[in-house]
Design a protein around this motif. Structure first.
Motif, PDB file in Angstrom:
ATOM      1  N   GLY A  71      -4.100   5.184   2.502  1.00 60.51           N
ATOM      2  CA  GLY A  71      -5.522   4.884   2.583  1.00 60.51           C
ATOM      3  C   GLY A  71      -6.146   4.715   1.223  1.00 60.51           C
ATOM      4  N   ILE A  74       4.769 -17.699  12.628  1.00 61.07           N
ATOM      5  CA  ILE A  74       5.011 -16.295  12.303  1.00 61.07           C
ATOM      6  C   ILE A  74       6.504 -16.016  12.113  1.00 61.07           C
ATOM      7  CG2 ILE A  74       5.169 -15.470  14.705  1.00 61.07           C
ATOM      8  CD1 ILE A  74       3.473 -13.571  11.816  1.00 61.07           C
ATOM      9  N   ASP A  88      -5.983 -10.469   9.476  1.00 59.84           N
ATOM     10  CA  ASP A  88      -6.521 -10.388  10.845  1.00 59.84           C
ATOM     11  C   ASP A  88      -6.882 -11.774  11.374  1.00 59.84           C
ATOM     12  OD1 ASP A  88      -6.266  -7.677  11.456  1.00 59.84           O
ATOM     13  OD2 ASP A  88      -8.063  -7.165  10.313  1.00 59.84           O
ATOM     14  N   ALA A 134       0.510  -8.763   4.219  1.00 65.34           N
ATOM     15  CA  ALA A 134       0.450 -10.166   3.806  1.00 65.34           C
ATOM     16  C   ALA A 134      -0.943 -10.545   3.317  1.00 65.34           C
ATOM     17  CB  ALA A 134       0.859 -11.050   4.983  1.00 65.34           C
ATOM     18  N   ASP A 173       2.736   1.477  15.390  1.00 62.28           N
ATOM     19  CA  ASP A 173       1.516   1.279  14.606  1.00 62.28           C
ATOM     20  C   ASP A 173       0.273   1.433  15.485  1.00 62.28           C
ATOM     21  OD1 ASP A 173       0.002   0.634  12.398  1.00 62.28           O
ATOM     22  OD2 ASP A 173       0.789  -1.396  12.186  1.00 62.28           O
ATOM     23  N   ASP A 174      -0.858   1.707  14.852  1.00 58.97           N
ATOM     24  CA  ASP A 174      -2.158   1.771  15.538  1.00 58.97           C
ATOM     25  C   ASP A 174      -2.102   2.700  16.750  1.00 58.97           C
ATOM     26  OD1 ASP A 174      -2.757  -0.200  13.722  1.00 58.97           O
ATOM     27  OD2 ASP A 174      -2.673  -1.837  15.167  1.00 58.97           O
ATOM     28  N   GLN A 209       7.413 -12.284  16.858  1.00 54.16           N
ATOM     29  CA  GLN A 209       8.563 -12.162  15.960  1.00 54.16           C
ATOM     30  C   GLN A 209       9.635 -11.260  16.556  1.00 54.16           C
ATOM     31  OE1 GLN A 209       6.709 -10.721  12.333  1.00 54.16           O
ATOM     32  NE2 GLN A 209       8.571 -11.226  11.233  1.00 54.16           N
ATOM     33  N   ILE A 250      -2.729 -14.066  10.739  1.00 53.26           N
ATOM     34  CA  ILE A 250      -1.546 -13.621  11.508  1.00 53.26           C
ATOM     35  C   ILE A 250      -1.648 -14.086  12.979  1.00 53.26           C
ATOM     36  CG2 ILE A 250      -0.237 -11.626  12.389  1.00 53.26           C
ATOM     37  CD1 ILE A 250       0.440 -12.099   9.469  1.00 53.26           C
ATOM     38  N   GLN A 257       0.846  -1.193   0.000  1.00 57.07           N
ATOM     39  CA  GLN A 257       0.000   0.000   0.000  1.00 57.07           C
ATOM     40  C   GLN A 257       0.884   1.247   0.000  1.00 57.07           C
ATOM     41  OE1 GLN A 257      -2.617   1.072   3.342  1.00 57.07           O
ATOM     42  NE2 GLN A 257      -4.153   1.686   1.818  1.00 57.07           N
ATOM     43  N   GLU A 317      -3.224   6.603   8.865  1.00 55.93           N
ATOM     44  CA  GLU A 317      -3.623   5.437   8.065  1.00 55.93           C
ATOM     45  C   GLU A 317      -5.136   5.362   7.936  1.00 55.93           C
ATOM     46  OE1 GLU A 317      -2.140   1.880   9.930  1.00 55.93           O
ATOM     47  OE2 GLU A 317      -3.519   2.045  11.604  1.00 55.93           O
ATOM     48  N   GLY A 318      -5.577   4.702   6.890  1.00 57.01           N
ATOM     49  CA  GLY A 318      -7.011   4.522   6.686  1.00 57.01           C
ATOM     50  C   GLY A 318      -7.713   5.776   6.195  1.00 57.01           C
ATOM     51  N   ASN A 346       5.470  -4.885   8.838  1.00 54.85           N
ATOM     52  CA  ASN A 346       4.897  -5.144  10.163  1.00 54.85           C
ATOM     53  C   ASN A 346       5.606  -6.310  10.840  1.00 54.85           C
ATOM     54  OD1 ASN A 346       2.267  -3.432  10.248  1.00 54.85           O
ATOM     55  ND2 ASN A 346       2.233  -4.402   8.231  1.00 54.85           N
ATOM     56  N   LEU A 347       5.983  -6.130  12.088  1.00 58.64           N
ATOM     57  CA  LEU A 347       6.506  -7.254  12.865  1.00 58.64           C
ATOM     58  C   LEU A 347       5.588  -7.488  14.055  1.00 58.64           C
ATOM     59  CD1 LEU A 347      10.400  -7.023  13.188  1.00 58.64           C
ATOM     60  CD2 LEU A 347       9.038  -8.021  11.367  1.00 58.64           C
ATOM     61  N   SER A 348       5.203  -8.737  14.243  1.00 61.06           N
ATOM     62  CA  SER A 348       4.360  -9.042  15.398  1.00 61.06           C
ATOM     63  C   SER A 348       5.230  -9.195  16.641  1.00 61.06           C
ATOM     64  CB  SER A 348       3.555 -10.308  15.138  1.00 61.06           C
ATOM     65  OG  SER A 348       4.343 -11.431  15.396  1.00 61.06           O
ATOM     66  N   ARG A 367      -6.447   4.193  12.154  1.00 59.97           N
ATOM     67  CA  ARG A 367      -7.494   4.622  11.240  1.00 59.97           C
ATOM     68  C   ARG A 367      -8.832   4.879  11.932  1.00 59.97           C
ATOM     69  NH1 ARG A 367      -7.652  -0.891   9.009  1.00 59.97           N
ATOM     70  NH2 ARG A 367      -9.645  -1.808   9.561  1.00 59.97           N
ATOM     71  N   GLU A 390       3.804   0.159   2.441  1.00 62.83           N
ATOM     72  CA  GLU A 390       3.690  -0.774   3.561  1.00 62.83           C
ATOM     73  C   GLU A 390       3.398  -2.158   2.990  1.00 62.83           C
ATOM     74  OE1 GLU A 390       0.628  -0.017   6.531  1.00 62.83           O
ATOM     75  OE2 GLU A 390       1.139  -1.865   7.613  1.00 62.83           O
TER      76      GLU A 390
HETATM   77  P1  C2E Z   1      -2.312  -2.693  10.054  1.00 64.38           P
HETATM   78  O1  C2E Z   1      -0.831  -2.904  10.124  1.00 64.38           O
HETATM   79  O2  C2E Z   1      -2.903  -1.654  10.924  1.00 64.38           O
HETATM   80  O3  C2E Z   1      -2.611  -2.452   8.512  1.00 64.38           O
HETATM   81  C1  C2E Z   1      -3.568  -1.534   8.041  1.00 64.38           C
HETATM   82  C2  C2E Z   1      -4.798  -2.262   7.555  1.00 64.38           C
HETATM   83  O4  C2E Z   1      -5.740  -1.285   7.097  1.00 64.38           O
HETATM   84  C3  C2E Z   1      -4.560  -3.189   6.380  1.00 64.38           C
HETATM   85  O5  C2E Z   1      -5.465  -4.274   6.529  1.00 64.38           O
HETATM   86  C4  C2E Z   1      -4.967  -2.328   5.191  1.00 64.38           C
HETATM   87  O6  C2E Z   1      -5.347  -3.089   4.063  1.00 64.38           O
HETATM   88  C5  C2E Z   1      -6.134  -1.592   5.770  1.00 64.38           C
HETATM   89  N1  C2E Z   1      -6.381  -0.321   5.103  1.00 64.38           N
HETATM   90  C6  C2E Z   1      -5.532   0.452   4.414  1.00 64.38           C
HETATM   91  N2  C2E Z   1      -6.126   1.580   3.982  1.00 64.38           N
HETATM   92  C7  C2E Z   1      -7.394   1.530   4.416  1.00 64.38           C
HETATM   93  C8  C2E Z   1      -8.524   2.416   4.293  1.00 64.38           C
HETATM   94  O7  C2E Z   1      -8.466   3.471   3.714  1.00 64.38           O
HETATM   95  N3  C2E Z   1      -9.667   2.004   4.899  1.00 64.38           N
HETATM   96  C9  C2E Z   1      -9.773   0.823   5.554  1.00 64.38           C
HETATM   97  N4  C2E Z   1     -10.945   0.515   6.092  1.00 64.38           N
HETATM   98  N5  C2E Z   1      -8.731  -0.021   5.708  1.00 64.38           N
HETATM   99  C10 C2E Z   1      -7.561   0.329   5.137  1.00 64.38           C
HETATM  100  P2  C2E Z   1      -4.990  -5.753   6.262  1.00 64.38           P
HETATM  101  O8  C2E Z   1      -4.049  -5.781   5.112  1.00 64.38           O
HETATM  102  O9  C2E Z   1      -6.211  -6.600   6.222  1.00 64.38           O
HETATM  103  O10 C2E Z   1      -4.143  -6.103   7.552  1.00 64.38           O
HETATM  104  C11 C2E Z   1      -4.741  -6.193   8.814  1.00 64.38           C
HETATM  105  C12 C2E Z   1      -3.708  -6.314   9.898  1.00 64.38           C
HETATM  106  O11 C2E Z   1      -3.020  -7.565   9.795  1.00 64.38           O
HETATM  107  C13 C2E Z   1      -2.622  -5.258   9.816  1.00 64.38           C
HETATM  108  O12 C2E Z   1      -3.079  -4.066  10.387  1.00 64.38           O
HETATM  109  C14 C2E Z   1      -1.511  -5.922  10.609  1.00 64.38           C
HETATM  110  O13 C2E Z   1      -1.726  -5.763  11.981  1.00 64.38           O
HETATM  111  C15 C2E Z   1      -1.685  -7.386  10.232  1.00 64.38           C
HETATM  112  N6  C2E Z   1      -0.746  -7.721   9.168  1.00 64.38           N
HETATM  113  C16 C2E Z   1      -0.875  -7.616   7.826  1.00 64.38           C
HETATM  114  N7  C2E Z   1       0.238  -8.046   7.192  1.00 64.38           N
HETATM  115  C17 C2E Z   1       1.108  -8.401   8.158  1.00 64.38           C
HETATM  116  C18 C2E Z   1       2.449  -8.935   8.155  1.00 64.38           C
HETATM  117  O14 C2E Z   1       3.099  -9.125   7.111  1.00 64.38           O
HETATM  118  N8  C2E Z   1       3.017  -9.198   9.380  1.00 64.38           N
HETATM  119  C19 C2E Z   1       2.361  -8.972  10.550  1.00 64.38           C
HETATM  120  N9  C2E Z   1       2.990  -9.252  11.705  1.00 64.38           N
HETATM  121  N10 C2E Z   1       1.115  -8.480  10.585  1.00 64.38           N
HETATM  122  C20 C2E Z   1       0.489  -8.193   9.413  1.00 64.38           C
END
Ligand code: C2E
Ligand code: CA
Ligand code: CA
Ligand code: CA
Length: 278
Positions: A256, A86, A74, A61, A178-179, A122, A77, A44, A235-236, A117-119, A202, A58
């Motif tokens: 976003g 992980i 969600d 996965a 993050d967040d 990890q 992971i 993104q 974000e978002g 992103n690192l959990s 977001r 960013e």
């Molecule tokens: P996050 O790191 O907070 O990632 C942002 C999430 O918001 C992503 O969801 C993204 O697709 C979504 N997003 C981006 N722009 C917008 C927007 O304008 N509106 C809305 N409603 N959503 C938006 P995604 O890709 O489903 O990922 C969800 C969560 O899963 C991530 O939250 C992160 O915590 C985790 N995640 C994703 N990929 C990885 C990864 O490779 N490793 C780890 N450890 N966690 C990951």
């Protein structure tokens, strides 16, 4: 559950069975996906609020299960964390993302960063620092171009997290929280931890136009970041109204749907090429 009506009891166990079956199916699928490169990395764009230029990406996965179809991060992971998958999975994502970043640089794109992103699991793994070092070396990415996104849950375990963060900083890697604004009760870690960036969650962005309290939170995070010498990214961001608000309140970067959803590498490359021509 025993005194429930027969039908209900049956329905209940069936649902439980289905839940357990799905979980086992996901677990097995995940193990295979990790072995066979079945997890994709999407990207993104992270964008400059003022110039509209892409600053970085960013890595997020994505997993398409052969039978169950698309599974969101969600869901998988947390499962990967539970099963410790992980660690190898996260390493693959890190490698893939850095490799792709390097490819974009080689193609002449001007990109400041790749965010990964690192959990918590990890991050707490004893091999994490050497893994990051090795991936950077193997992909030829300079450490200052890698930003690692950590959540507040990592930071909570500060005794363990702080030395790891310091080692990452010494290496030159950027650290983002993050967040930001969700789920932690103290701000004290902000001055103790070697952070570079705050990511405004977001949930605060999404009601900027209707909720005075969310505007207050966003404004405060922007000011706090400024005072602490940190960058801030929202974000978002989904609407022009939200983007205008950020622009006029000094939040320099955003990501976003209003700009782009996460894209596969081909789509992301095409977007980069288009935006370079502009
Ligand atoms: P996050 O790191 O907070 O990632 C942002 C999430 O918001 C992503 O969801 C993204 O697709 C979504 N997003 C981006 N722009 C917008 C927007 O304008 N509106 C809305 N409603 N959503 C938006 P995604 O890709 O489903 O990922 C969800 C969560 O899963 C991530 O939250 C992160 O915590 C985790 N995640 C994703 N990929 C990885 C990864 O490779 N490793 C780890 N450890 N966690 C990951
Ligand atoms: Ca993130
Ligand atoms: Ca986030
Ligand atoms: Ca999140």
């Amino acid at each position: 559950a025993k005194q429930m009506g027969g039908g209900q009891y049956c329905f209940y166990t069936e649902e439980m069975d289905q839940h357990i079956t799905r979980k086992l199916q996901l677990e097995n699928g995940l193990r295979k996906a990790v072995e066979k490169e079945g997890i994709d990395v999407y990207y993104q764009p992270q964008v400059d609020v003022y110039s509209g230029k892409i600053i970085g990406f960013e890595a997020l996965a994505r997993w398409s299960h052969p039978e169950l179809g698309f599974i969101g991060p969600d869901e998988f992971i947390p499962l990967a964390e539970e099963t410790k998958l992980i660690v190898p999975l996260g390493e693959k994502i890190l490698f893939e993302a850095c490799h792709q970043y390097r490819q974009w640089i080689n193609e002449g794109h001007n990109l400041e960063r790749i965010s990964v992103n690192l959990s918590a699991i990890q991050f707490m793994d004893p091999t994490i620092v050497s893994t990051v070092e090795r991936v950077l070396k193997e992909t030829g990415v300079a450490p200052e171009h890698l930003e690692i996104e950590l959540t507040e849950s990592i930071v909570q375990d500060s005794i363990q997290a702080l030395p790891v963060m310091n080692r990452m900083k010494t290496m030159g890697v950027q650290l983002a929280l993050d967040d930001f604004g969700t789920g932690f009760s103290s701000l004290s870690y902000l001055k103790d931890f070697p952070l570079d960036t705050l990511k405004v969650d977001r949930s605060f962005i999404q009601t900027i136009h209707e909720n005075e309290k969310d505007r207050a939170v966003v404004d405060t995070v922007i000011q706090l970041a400024e005072r602490l010498g940190l960058s801030v990214i929202a974000e978002g961001v989904e609407t022009e109204v939200q983007l205008d608000y950020l622009r006029s309140h000094g939040c320099a970067e955003y990501q976003g749907y209003v700009f782009s959803k996460p894209l596969n590498k081909t789509e992301a490359s095409a977007l980069l090429t288009r935006s370079m021509a502009m």
